[in-house]
Design a protein around this motif. Structure first.
Motif, PDB file in Angstrom:
ATOM      1  N   GLN A  14       0.805  -1.216   0.000  1.00 39.60           N
ATOM      2  CA  GLN A  14       0.000   0.000   0.000  1.00 39.60           C
ATOM      3  C   GLN A  14       0.844   1.275   0.000  1.00 39.60           C
ATOM      4  OE1 GLN A  14      -3.303  -0.106  -0.344  1.00 39.60           O
ATOM      5  NE2 GLN A  14      -3.134  -2.336  -0.460  1.00 39.60           N
ATOM      6  N   GLY A  19       2.813   0.474  -4.255  1.00 39.36           N
ATOM      7  CA  GLY A  19       1.492   0.895  -3.812  1.00 39.36           C
ATOM      8  C   GLY A  19       0.907   1.980  -4.675  1.00 39.36           C
ATOM      9  N   TRP A  20       1.723   2.940  -5.077  1.00 37.19           N
ATOM     10  CA  TRP A  20       1.233   4.020  -5.944  1.00 37.19           C
ATOM     11  C   TRP A  20       0.785   3.473  -7.290  1.00 37.19           C
ATOM     12  CZ3 TRP A  20       2.262   6.072 -10.697  1.00 37.19           C
ATOM     13  CH2 TRP A  20       1.726   7.340 -10.957  1.00 37.19           C
ATOM     14  N   ARG A  22      -0.250   0.412  -7.985  1.00 42.52           N
ATOM     15  CA  ARG A  22      -1.481  -0.361  -7.818  1.00 42.52           C
ATOM     16  C   ARG A  22      -2.697   0.554  -7.656  1.00 42.52           C
ATOM     17  NH1 ARG A  22      -1.555  -5.062  -3.600  1.00 42.52           N
ATOM     18  NH2 ARG A  22      -3.661  -5.085  -4.506  1.00 42.52           N
ATOM     19  N   LYS A  23      -2.530   1.612  -6.874  1.00 41.39           N
ATOM     20  CA  LYS A  23      -3.661   2.483  -6.580  1.00 41.39           C
ATOM     21  C   LYS A  23      -4.054   3.347  -7.768  1.00 41.39           C
ATOM     22  CE  LYS A  23      -5.160   6.118  -3.381  1.00 41.39           C
ATOM     23  NZ  LYS A  23      -4.763   6.957  -2.220  1.00 41.39           N
ATOM     24  N   ASN A  24      -3.068   3.855  -8.500  1.00 44.49           N
ATOM     25  CA  ASN A  24      -3.340   4.849  -9.534  1.00 44.49           C
ATOM     26  C   ASN A  24      -3.376   4.286 -10.949  1.00 44.49           C
ATOM     27  OD1 ASN A  24      -3.159   7.675  -8.057  1.00 44.49           O
ATOM     28  ND2 ASN A  24      -1.520   6.416  -7.238  1.00 44.49           N
ATOM     29  N   TYR A  27      -5.845  -0.166 -10.568  1.00 41.37           N
ATOM     30  CA  TYR A  27      -7.100  -0.411  -9.859  1.00 41.37           C
ATOM     31  C   TYR A  27      -8.077   0.741 -10.120  1.00 41.37           C
ATOM     32  CZ  TYR A  27     -10.421  -1.364  -6.139  1.00 41.37           C
ATOM     33  OH  TYR A  27     -11.572  -1.631  -5.449  1.00 41.37           O
TER      34      TYR A  27
END
Length: 362
Positions: A14, A19-20, A22-24, A27
């Protein structure tokens, strides 16, 4: 005593780069599809450029060898870079523009240092630096240097000189125009409104033609203005009107409480404006002002219409050389690189100013 409980860290997936991403980028699922498609499109355009600029490129100074390769001939830039930087300035005198550039770079670096920025001598040196630069580049005036007329100036040197002079000269004019337009003075306000609206309604090309053709008609008989000076006057007139509207927006963004507080302290108009109002207004409009400064830098390429050989016009001059005939792609990439460096430096300095200048809201 309460037992110390260490902070609970989030899962590794995360935070950080993973994490960045995956998030931006990954996903939800449609972002992952868009990311893959975007990467494919970017690579489709980037791969041919890399093959031309790196894989199949050459750096040889021999044009015959360069023609045997399908990539860029960077030897053209190696051979012609003095012309790109100074135009047809005499080769034996090219050290003079180089020293002038070093003076400007050193002054900019010293200005960025907080301990030097507020000293009086740095301001005095800044005020004297245009005279020193002009004396070095032009010569004469008791310096013992040979005179090099402005018709020999060109390339990156001319682009930077036109930009800096226009920025420095247009800023105080635009401040006065903005103050005049927001004032209640019966003569100054209509004049400022008319100037701003007329200039902003005319293309820069027209202003340059007027400065080059019409302005000499108003000069006394026998007096002739230099071409470079005419271009400087035209660019300064044009961008001072645009900067004035930016500053006017900043003045209107100041709350009435600031004016009332300054009046309660017994400040006069100019003291109130210079100490209280104008610094806050300028901080508000730093981004659009720098955007106009970048516009000044890029629009100097239009001076080729009035016979000046700036950085862009040098591309046509150098590629007309029979030795490197037709190497426009390499010239345009080199020119684009320098424009990007200068524009990025201006935008970075604007962000630095926004962080350093105080705000009334803090």
């Amino acid at each position: 005593m309460a037992e110390h409980i260490p902070d609970r860290q989030p899962p590794v997936t995360q935070v950080g780069v993973i994490g960045w991403v995956r998030k931006n980028l990954l996903y939800p699922w449609y972002n992952a599809v868009l990311t893959v498609a975007s990467c494919w499109v970017i690579w489709s355009f980037l791969k041919p450029f890399l093959n031309w600029a790196v894989v199949n490129a050459t750096v040889t100074l021999d044009p015959a060898v360069a023609k045997q390769h399908s990539g860029a001939a960077w030897g053209f830039i190696r051979d012609m870079w003095p012309v790109f930087l100074t135009g047809v300035y005499p080769a034996e005198e090219r050290w003079r523009p180089l020293i002038a550039l070093c003076i400007v770079v050193v002054l900019v670096c010293l200005t960025l240092v907080h301990s030097f920025r507020r000293t009086k001598w740095i301001r005095a040196v800044w005020l004297l630096s245009p005279l020193a630069v002009f004396a070095l580049v032009h010569g004469g005036m008791g310096t013992g240097l040979s005179v090099v007329g402005s018709h020999y100036w060109g390339g990156l040197m001319l682009t930077i000189m036109l930009s800096i002079v226009a920025m420095i000269a247009a800023f105080p004019i635009s401040v006065l125009l903005a103050l005049g337009r927001t004032s209640n003075m019966p003569i100054a306000k209509p004049f400022c409104v008319a100037y701003i609206e007329i200039i902003r309604g005319v293309p820069l090309i027209t202003i340059l033609f007027m400065a080059s053709v019409v302005l000499p008609l108003f000069m006394p008989a026998g007096m002739e203005l230099d071409k470079v000076l005419r271009a400087m006057v035209g660019i300064t007139m044009f961008f001072s009107a645009y900067l004035a509207e930016n500053i006017r927006g900043g003045l209107q963004g100041i709350g009435k409480g600031q004016y009332e507080a300054a009046d309660a302290l017994g400040m006069g108009y100019w003291k109130k404006t210079l100490i209280v109002i104008l610094p806050q207004a300028l901080r508000i409009v730093i981004p659009p002002m720098v955007n106009n400064f970048i516009g000044i830098l890029k629009d100097t390429s239009l001076v080729g219409i009035v016979g000046l050989v700036d950085l862009l016009q040098i591309a046509f001059a150098t590629t007309s050389n029979p030795k490197w005939f037709g190497r426009l792609e390499e010239a345009y990439v080199f020119i684009a690189f320098w424009y990007w460096i200068l524009c990025y430096a201006l935008s970075s300095y604007s962000r630095h100013l926004e962080r350093k200048m105080p705000s009334a809201n803090k």
